[in-house]
Motif scaffolding. Structure first.
Motif, mmCIF file in Angstrom:
data_model
loop_
_atom_site.group_PDB
_atom_site.id
_atom_site.type_symbol
_atom_site.label_atom_id
_atom_site.label_comp_id
_atom_site.label_asym_id
_atom_site.label_seq_id
_atom_site.Cartn_x
_atom_site.Cartn_y
_atom_site.Cartn_z
ATOM 1 N N ASP A 3 7.435 2.046 -14.609
ATOM 2 C CA ASP A 3 7.761 3.180 -14.080
ATOM 3 C C ASP A 3 6.619 4.153 -14.332
ATOM 4 O O ASP A 3 5.897 4.939 -13.508
ATOM 5 N N ILE A 6 3.515 2.990 -12.077
ATOM 6 C CA ILE A 6 3.725 3.124 -10.462
ATOM 7 C C ILE A 6 3.921 4.797 -10.154
ATOM 8 O O ILE A 6 3.573 4.836 -9.064
ATOM 9 N N GLY A 272 13.384 -0.806 -2.167
ATOM 10 C CA GLY A 272 12.231 -1.147 -2.886
ATOM 11 C C GLY A 272 12.598 -1.157 -4.375
ATOM 12 O O GLY A 272 13.588 -0.381 -4.900
ATOM 13 N N LEU A 273 11.759 -1.795 -5.274
ATOM 14 C CA LEU A 273 11.988 -1.923 -7.055
ATOM 15 C C LEU A 273 11.945 -0.314 -7.293
ATOM 16 O O LEU A 273 12.548 -0.121 -8.371
ATOM 17 N N ALA A 274 11.050 0.418 -6.824
ATOM 18 C CA ALA A 274 10.724 1.699 -7.295
ATOM 19 C C ALA A 274 11.877 2.620 -6.772
ATOM 20 O O ALA A 274 11.847 3.850 -7.408
ATOM 21 N N THR A 335 3.753 -1.425 0.770
ATOM 22 C CA THR A 335 4.945 -2.152 0.265
ATOM 23 C C THR A 335 4.933 -2.397 -1.058
ATOM 24 O O THR A 335 5.954 -2.510 -1.608
ATOM 25 N N TYR A 336 3.693 -2.622 -1.753
ATOM 26 C CA TYR A 336 3.502 -2.862 -2.929
ATOM 27 C C TYR A 336 4.000 -1.794 -3.909
ATOM 28 O O TYR A 336 4.388 -2.013 -5.210
ATOM 29 N N GLY A 338 6.996 -0.249 -3.658
ATOM 30 C CA GLY A 338 8.524 -0.619 -3.871
ATOM 31 C C GLY A 338 9.036 0.777 -3.491
ATOM 32 O O GLY A 338 10.416 0.852 -4.014
ATOM 33 N N ARG A 340 10.522 0.890 -0.419
ATOM 34 C CA ARG A 340 11.363 0.634 1.216
ATOM 35 C C ARG A 340 12.550 1.261 0.773
ATOM 36 O O ARG A 340 13.326 1.141 0.002
#
Length: 410
Positions: A3, A6, A272-274, A335-336, A338, A340
């Motif tokens: 985190d 990002i 997304g992961l984030a 998209t990278y 995260g 979405r």
């Protein structure tokens, strides 16, 4: 990626991308408007003037005030919204012998009281410049209906002749508007990453328009002091202009039937992961109701609960694509990162029908879902009103509503 790593990347990407801005109308404007006959520089605004078809002077002015958004009004946006859709309102007005005065503001999220100065100047210039003595029709879309309502009432309170025979409003929130608490909370939760969404939700106009407002993600929804002050200022000038006939239209139905959103249903989901763990819900009724779970490049997920609010996001009225705008904006990021998200429900009620026709407040379930069609029209603060045949987009320009308005113009 952690985190801590990002977060800065997400912040940079958000600030470089189109902001999350909640407003009706096209997100992208690709039209070439007809050149206006005149452009008026006004205090805090601009008016683009189109004479009636075949005329070369101002004779029968109709003032159309812009609504709530962020940043300055533009001719391109107004033209695209009013002329390039299914119903060409500007052409219809001009072909009926009316002069079109498109009133815009330097900052559409500024206080209604401040933008009323531009409306006042436009009215007085139209009165002074018109050839002959045909009366004006003055009104606006959404917030623009409140701006012109206050401007005309204030002129009357000061004993100034505004020359207006008809005041009109188009899906204006006379009794308040609503942005879901879930969306407001998300806006403030990501403030450190990108403040623009939060800035709009905390703008003077938003505070004045919204029936329920939060300034921080974990606030309890309430009437803001700015709204109380605006309502007091409106009351001090009589509440409404008294000399002109007052009419209005609503983009919601009069049957009391809502828009189909299930109260408490999942509207936006972080995928997304984030952002996984984020869930924004349609407003439910009752106490201690979960409306949002928030996680954006953080370890913990925070929850937002409300108590005592009606199911306003599901109510009959003009809708705003708020959930959809948020998801679309996040999905436009790389998209990278995260970020979405999926909008399971795109729209929500923004201006309840009972608010647009000034016949009920919006603070209870019973009031929100009142079947307007069954009420005595005399209960409205408007002299006459028209509701739509379906719950549709807030301030959508339709032949159904616009032809009704044009028939009543002086």
């Amino acid at each position: 990626m952690s985190d801590a790593h990002i977060g800065p990347q997400v912040s940079v990407a958000l600030r470089a991308n189109r902001p999350v801005i909640l407003a009706a109308g096209p997100r992208e404007v690709k039209v070439d408007p007809l050149a206006p006959n005149e452009v008026w520089d006004l205090p805090g605004g601009t008016a683009w003037v189109y004479f009636a078809t075949g005329n070369d002077v101002l004779t029968r002015p109709v003032i159309l005030a812009d609504g709530f958004n962020s940043g300055p009004s533009t001719l391109e946006f107004s033209w695209a919204y009013l002329e390039s859709g299914d119903y060409a309102l500007i052409s219809a007005l001009r072909d009926s012998g009316r002069d079109v005065v498109l009133l815009g503001f330097q900052e559409r999220s500024a206080s209604i009281l401040d933008n009323a100065e531009a409306a006042t100047a436009a009215v007085l210039r139209a009165v002074a410049q018109r050839r002959g003595d045909a009366p004006l029709a003055v009104g606006g879309f959404s917030m623009g209906g409140l701006v012109t309502r206050y401007a005309l009432a204030k002129l009357e309170s000061e004993g100034i002749d505004h020359g207006t025979a008809l005041y009109w409003s188009y899906d204006s929130p006379h009794r308040g508007a609503s942005v879901p608490v879930a969306l407001q909370a998300f806006a403030h939760y990501i403030r450190d990453l990108d403040s623009r969404f939060s800035d709009q939700m905390n703008s003077p106009a938003a505070r004045e328009l919204l029936a329920w407002h939060i300034a921080e993600w974990n606030d309890q929804p309430a009437i803001s002091q700015d709204r109380r002050d605006f309502l007091l200022a409106l009351d001090e000038v009589g509440g409404w202009p008294r000399r002109p006939r007052r009419i209005g239209v609503a983009n919601g139905v009069g049957t009391g039937v809502g828009n189909g959103n299930a109260a408490g249903a999942l509207a936006v989901q972080g995928l997304g992961l984030a952002i996984v763990g984020t869930r924004l819900n349609v407003q439910p009724a009752g106490d201690d109701q979960l409306v949002a779970a928030l996680r954006v490049v953080t370890t913990h997920t925070r929850q937002v609960h409300t108590s005592g609010l009606p199911t306003v996001g599901s109510a009959p009225g003009g809708t705003l694509d708020g959930f959809g705008i948020l998801a679309d904006t996040l999905n436009a990021l790389p998209t990278y990162l995260g970020m979405r998200a999926q909008a399971h429900i795109r729209s929500h009620c923004f201006v309840p029908a009972v608010s647009a026709v000034a016949i009920r407040d919006v603070d209870t379930e019973e009031a929100l879902y009142t079947p307007v069609d069954t009420l005595d029209p005399g209960e409205s603060e408007l002299d006459e009103f028209r509701v739509a045949s379906r719950n549709e987009e807030h301030t959508l320009i339709t032949e159904e509503l616009c032809s009704w308005l044009i028939e009543r113009l002086p």
